[in-house]
Design a protein around this motif. Sequence first.
Motif, mmCIF file in Angstrom:
data_model
loop_
_atom_site.group_PDB
_atom_site.id
_atom_site.type_symbol
_atom_site.label_atom_id
_atom_site.label_comp_id
_atom_site.label_asym_id
_atom_site.label_seq_id
_atom_site.Cartn_x
_atom_site.Cartn_y
_atom_site.Cartn_z
ATOM 1 N N ILE A 351 0.845 -1.205 0.000
ATOM 2 C CA ILE A 351 0.000 0.000 0.000
ATOM 3 C C ILE A 351 0.881 1.256 0.000
ATOM 4 C CG2 ILE A 351 -1.700 1.322 1.327
ATOM 5 C CD1 ILE A 351 -2.960 -1.358 2.159
ATOM 6 N N LEU A 362 -7.858 4.368 -2.582
ATOM 7 C CA LEU A 362 -7.160 3.089 -2.759
ATOM 8 C C LEU A 362 -8.113 1.975 -2.321
ATOM 9 C CD1 LEU A 362 -4.441 1.657 -3.452
ATOM 10 C CD2 LEU A 362 -4.059 1.575 -1.003
ATOM 11 N N THR A 364 -8.516 -1.931 -1.725
ATOM 12 C CA THR A 364 -7.682 -3.128 -1.547
ATOM 13 C C THR A 364 -8.544 -4.379 -1.460
ATOM 14 O OG1 THR A 364 -6.003 -1.846 -0.393
ATOM 15 C CG2 THR A 364 -5.957 -4.224 -0.046
ATOM 16 N N SER A 388 -6.151 1.747 3.640
ATOM 17 C CA SER A 388 -6.899 1.827 2.376
ATOM 18 C C SER A 388 -8.159 2.659 2.600
ATOM 19 C CB SER A 388 -7.351 0.436 1.902
ATOM 20 O OG SER A 388 -6.336 -0.502 2.039
#
Length: 471
Positions: A351, A362, A364, A388
């Motif tokens: 990450i 983001l 994930t 995230s």
Amino acid sequence: MQLGELADIISDSEVTGFALDHRKVAPGNIFGAFRGSRFNGEDFIGEAIRRGASAIVARPDARVDGVPHLADDEPRRLFAQLAARFFAPYPDAIVAVTGTNGKTSTVELTRQLWRMAGYRSASIGTLGVTTADDQVKTGLTTPDIVTFLSNMAGMDRMGISHVAYEASSHGLDQYRAEGVPVKAAAFTNFSRDHLDYHSSMEEYFAAKMRLFDEVVEDDGVAVVWTGDARSEEVIGHARRRGLKLVTVGPDGETIELKSRTSTPLGQALVLRHEGKEHKLALPLIGAYQMNNVLTAAGLVLATGGDWATTLAGMARVSPVRGRLERAVISHAGAPVYVDYAHTPDAIEAAIAALRPHVEGRLITVLGAGGDRDEGKRPEMGAVAARLSDIVIVTDDNPRSEDPAAIRKAVLAGAPTAIEVGDRRAAIGEAIAMAKAGDIVLVAGKGHEQGQIIGDQVLPFDDVNVARECAA
Ligand SMILES: CC(=O)N[C@H]1[C@@H](OP(=O)(O)OP(=O)(O)OC[C@H]2O[C@@H](n3ccc(=O)[nH]c3=O)[C@H](O)[C@@H]2O)O[C@H](CO)[C@@H](O)[C@@H]1O[C@H](C)C(=O)N[C@@H](C)C(=O)N[C@H](CCC(=O)O)C(=O)O
Ligand SMILES: Nc1ncnc2c1ncn2[C@@H]1O[C@H](COP(=O)(O)OP(=O)(O)OP(=O)(O)O)[C@@H](O)[C@H]1O
Ligand SMILES: N[C@H](CCC[C@H](N)C(=O)O)C(=O)O
Ligand SMILES: [Mg+2]
């Protein structure tokens, strides 16, 4: 070769090879009878002798009738030593890499750097046996000792002079990553994993330290990444053994990392070597990949490589399969990355690598493997949730376990995550929700080609599935 030439006994029996499984014993083979996690190999000694075994390597207490009993309290170690004599000679420059994460990447990058410097080189590890021409899977990170040694000898016959291999903690613990002359040993990092196999973090660390304490040659080199909390301890092991030291990283004496800046396609580094500063445009993103490249460069220098060639090579390395591999860009314009992160520390590293490139969110996607360390599951969930914007928890090789129970354990660390058991559906959902500026990270399987459910391996490749979902 005669048995008397291999072992410390008088015998002219002809040794034809080595076998670990009694079903594979051919006449004249030495059979290694070991107590394992599922079977006790000593139960098969009689059958191995009926199949023509020329000698048995086993604990002193094991019962062996009719052929020589080569006894040792550590029979796996003795077996490795004997087999090593049988299969020799080996390539001149062999190096080994240990660490929780980064072994596969480092051996592959070392192979690439050697190749660019003009050597015939290979690597052995999770990706299989890789040469300039080919890649053959072995199924394990550290193959069994017979496969390992015979492959090493085969590479020598092919004219390969430089080989880098991964020494996993299992491999080190079971003496299946040794026997060859190891010129240099590298340490990448240490964090939680495999506590199903090792009883504690200290035992896990000790298994790795065997590489520096026993496996590397007496006049060998220790290559240490200095950015880890345990690096100093590794240096301590190397010093006690009298190894030469090559240190790389933020406090590296051989290669010191002075600065690092992310660029759209990679990272700009300033390195210090022998008192001079050098700029490097590394064509890979993510701090962790830089760590591995510098460790690989340390191994190349430790085996006689020169700095100018190694520096030029680093600017030209190719990505490692399944490590921050950009699979596709969605219709909305969101890149989808596949990464083999399957520990809390690796998820954090993956990450961190992507964050500088995220303008929006983001997303994930992750799961955790069945029949593996259970305690890492909520930790993996927690790291993903903390770093995230959106987390989707899915399946990753449930093996013999109930997939829903594994997901529940991951979700315990990521309570706000979305649960989508089917991995294809999970990847599809992540891609569907991604907008321009977002990035999708699909963690856990990297290069893997299958989803292991029960005893079945169903074809599955995160990169292909991401491409199909984005089509
Ligand atoms: C827990 C573990 O690591 N097991 C490995 C170990 O098996 P073992 O010695 O425990 O085997 P066992 O099945 O109990 O059998 C004991 C002995 O009896 C023999 N036997 C057994 C049955 C029979 O009919 N006849 C017979 O002779 C076996 O050959 C063996 O020598 O030694 C075997 C041969 O060397 C490995 O194939 C096996 O890996 C299993 C399949 C495995 O899944 N290992 C994973 C966990 C692993 O090692 N992973 C690491 C990667 C970790 C990482 O990179 O993060 C790796 O290095 O690959
Ligand atoms: N130096 C590093 N520091 C932290 N994380 C890393 C590092 N290198 C790799 N990783 C993370 O670990 C993942 C696996 O990397 P790699 O396959 O190189 O490790 P490995 O040690 O071979 O793993 P395995 O034990 O499963 O064989 C990467 O996809 C990345 O997420
Ligand atoms: N070498 C690692 C790989 C894990 C990869 C992940 N996909 C999983 O199945 O947990 C292991 O066997 O523990
Ligand atoms: Mg590996």
